[in-house]
Design an enzyme around this catalytic site. Sequence first.
Site, PDB file in Angstrom:
ATOM      1  N   GLU A  71       0.819  -1.220   0.000  1.00 14.52           N
ATOM      2  CA  GLU A  71       0.000   0.000   0.000  1.00 14.52           C
ATOM      3  C   GLU A  71       0.850   1.265   0.000  1.00 14.52           C
ATOM      4  O   GLU A  71       0.316   2.373   0.105  1.00 14.52           O
ATOM      5  CB  GLU A  71      -0.917   0.004   1.240  1.00 14.52           C
ATOM      6  CG  GLU A  71      -1.912  -1.159   1.255  1.00 14.52           C
ATOM      7  CD  GLU A  71      -2.924  -1.087   2.408  1.00 14.52           C
ATOM      8  OE1 GLU A  71      -2.767  -0.229   3.308  1.00 14.52           O
ATOM      9  OE2 GLU A  71      -3.867  -1.896   2.393  1.00 14.52           O
TER      10      GLU A  71
ATOM     11  N   ASN B 109     -13.057   4.526  14.171  1.00 12.24           N
ATOM     12  CA  ASN B 109     -14.341   4.049  14.674  1.00 12.24           C
ATOM     13  C   ASN B 109     -14.266   3.670  16.150  1.00 12.24           C
ATOM     14  O   ASN B 109     -13.194   3.577  16.731  1.00 12.24           O
ATOM     15  CB  ASN B 109     -14.793   2.835  13.857  1.00 12.24           C
ATOM     16  CG  ASN B 109     -13.751   1.718  13.872  1.00 12.24           C
ATOM     17  OD1 ASN B 109     -12.795   1.761  13.122  1.00 12.24           O
ATOM     18  ND2 ASN B 109     -13.929   0.732  14.746  1.00 12.24           N
TER      19      ASN B 109
ATOM     20  N   ASP C 242     -18.568   1.157  12.075  1.00  9.86           N
ATOM     21  CA  ASP C 242     -17.178   1.208  11.612  1.00  9.86           C
ATOM     22  C   ASP C 242     -16.977   2.376  10.639  1.00  9.86           C
ATOM     23  O   ASP C 242     -16.194   2.277   9.699  1.00  9.86           O
ATOM     24  CB  ASP C 242     -16.748  -0.119  10.963  1.00  9.86           C
ATOM     25  CG  ASP C 242     -15.246  -0.205  10.737  1.00  9.86           C
ATOM     26  OD1 ASP C 242     -14.505   0.590  11.346  1.00  9.86           O
ATOM     27  OD2 ASP C 242     -14.815  -1.057   9.941  1.00  9.86           O
TER      28      ASP C 242
ATOM     29  N   CYS D 299     -11.249 -17.170  13.043  1.00  8.51           N
ATOM     30  CA  CYS D 299     -10.632 -17.461  11.740  1.00  8.51           C
ATOM     31  C   CYS D 299     -11.237 -16.661  10.597  1.00  8.51           C
ATOM     32  O   CYS D 299     -10.551 -16.356   9.613  1.00  8.51           O
ATOM     33  CB  CYS D 299     -10.775 -18.942  11.393  1.00  8.51           C
ATOM     34  SG  CYS D 299     -10.461 -20.052  12.775  1.00  8.51           S
TER      35      CYS D 299
ATOM     36  N   HIS E 229      -9.662 -15.825   6.860  1.00 12.99           N
ATOM     37  CA  HIS E 229      -9.908 -16.946   5.937  1.00 12.99           C
ATOM     38  C   HIS E 229     -11.357 -16.910   5.468  1.00 12.99           C
ATOM     39  O   HIS E 229     -12.223 -17.527   6.067  1.00 12.99           O
ATOM     40  CB  HIS E 229      -9.602 -18.269   6.633  1.00 12.99           C
ATOM     41  CG  HIS E 229      -8.154 -18.422   6.966  1.00 12.99           C
ATOM     42  ND1 HIS E 229      -7.203 -18.795   6.041  1.00 12.99           N
ATOM     43  CD2 HIS E 229      -7.477 -18.230   8.126  1.00 12.99           C
ATOM     44  CE1 HIS E 229      -6.006 -18.844   6.617  1.00 12.99           C
ATOM     45  NE2 HIS E 229      -6.147 -18.493   7.884  1.00 12.99           N
TER      46      HIS E 229
HETATM   47 CA    CA Z   1     -12.244  -0.103  11.659  1.00 14.32          CA
END
Ligand code: CA
Length: 688
Positions: free
Chosen positions: A77, A272, A317, A611, A615
């Site tokens: 990034e 958030n 969020d 998980c 995943h």
């Molecule tokens: Ca966040």
Amino acid sequence: MKVQGWMAAAGLAVAMLVAGCGSGDGAKVGADPGEWRTYGRTYDEQRFSPLNQVNRETVGKLGVAWWAEFDTDRGQEATPLVADGVIYTTTAWSKIHAFDARTGAKLWSYDPKVPGQSGLNACCDVVNRGAALWDGKVFFGTIDGRLIALDAKTGKPVWDVQTTDRSRPYTITGAPRVVKGKVLIGNGGAEYGVRGYVSAYDAATGKLAWRFYTAPNPTGAADGAVSDKILKEKAVGTWSDGAWKQTGGGGTVWDAITYDPKTDLVYVGVGNGSPWNHKIRSGGKGDNLFLSSIVALKPDTGDYVWHYQTTPAESWDYTATQHIMVADLPIGGATRRVVMQAPKNGFFYVLDAATGKLISGDKYIPAGWAERIDLATGRPVETPAARYNEGAVARHLPNGLGGHNWQPMAFSPKTGLVYIPSLQMHGRYEDDPNFQYRSAFWNTGVRRIVAAPSNKPGTEPSIPPTGELLAWDPVAKTTRWKVALPSFWTGGVLATDGGLVFQASGKQLVAYDAQTGARVWAYELGAAAIAPPITYALDGEQHLALMVGYGGASASDQPRRPGRLVVFKLGGTGKLPPYAEVAALDPLDLTQGELSAGDPDKGAAHFSAMCAVCHRGGKFYPDLARSPVILSRAAFESVVLDGALAQNGMASFRKHLTPAAAEDLRAFLIWQARTAPPPPPGAKGHPQ
Ligand code: CA
């Protein structure tokens, strides 16, 4: 030639500026149009380059000048920096490299050796968005919470400080900024349970100069920090009893930190709440300052000047950590100095840079949680179904990935447009009645549904997510043009005086006409990229540089490829070698291997809690229902309990799973291998 003459004149101007100004490296930032010395090129972070040798007429001649490949295939990034003929870039796992910007010859590399286990605290991959430069040093943050200063010439460490409490799940993925000799750095971790803050360190010594906390101390004690007074006056009364006393409340400063030399203020984007669910976090009461706010601070002392909260009582969020830029805009017959942001919540804000007063707040995507922003109060007018306090399930745009995430925007003073890498994905929010704070895992207070033998959630129609590059007019408050992108997980943006906007789009680097959005050039990279391109000039030649590689918060729809730094110039004749083929995991042959007597329903609960964040059945992290490891109890335990793959970031879960629980998890994965259909397109992606 016009370009060279212009550049020579600019070089002279730089020499005069530097000679005549005693304020350290600050005068160099943005002064030379051929350099890119700080994250957003200039302190205002417009990501606009005055270079124009590459323009609508010449862009077709862009080719590869040189490239370098890195030792990691996780998310890339970073914004590379260019100064004094050297290009610096960071990669996943918080590593940093320096190259000769003309030739690509490697000058040095530095690996801070972050423990693989620390990757477990990173919500959104072990990414790093870049470095900072000041007085011969280069600074960067690490996944395990350190801020490191190296000698920019040699790559040798000068100082290395721990900026976080290592017993809490803090991480650093954002780029530091250096303002007046102080290195500013934030951190992330709100999903796991931390309390946000931004710190300033002396660039020369690494000594902490000040720290500003973005949420009150849950113990009620004073921190002995510069934020104590304003938290007491403005913030404490906006919090009520709730889980924030265990989680720390969130409000992490994980990306935007922007300085304006004209107002002499630093604008910090605050994240958030922790947990997301306002009812659980704060009993459904109060605005919870300074969550989801832009906060303006004095760079010398960290003293509070103003704040603007984009999403009071945040519950979805909806961070306000997204890219903050400063600009002069013609508004109401005058030139206004403004701060602009397109935070996750879907509204584009224009604020007075000196006072924080709201000038405008308008939807850049069709956000469903609020009707509009009331200009008189500065507050959103929420839609009736926005919240999920009373057992209702809230479904609306955007989800926790936001209408815009970390991918930087760009502003062209020539067109007056802000180019926003936007996305649209619907969110589903439901109160989690069984919420319990668990320190090592996601703590959102939002129910996550995983299909299991005894639980078959109804098939809700899923609306496929989309991504668009928007050309937003911040004065007219409307979209001038937009381009549909091949993925909702889009690339960061660069605008140039050549009348072009550059953005990685799927596996291509694309140039658009900045006025019209017409696609004028594209280059096949061979792998997907999400980082923002930059541009620089050396010896009269304009170059473009881009970190190629996928990853981050929403990576499941592309395979992992080694990261690359690719540099272009006009007439470049380099050729990128093809990537090695990566074999997809075939469905397992369940007649071979060791089946499990564990309880798949119990295993589903473990999967959901521990998980599922990584995943998700995609290509980037292994699809466990197709992993041969689940066909052997010993092999499964060696990875899940013994940490055989810890250096890859797949840490040991022995603290959280007994051997019997691990076997329940294996039973669930075998059940999934037998029954689960391939994930629907709407299932991919999770928030940052
Ligand atoms: Ca966040």
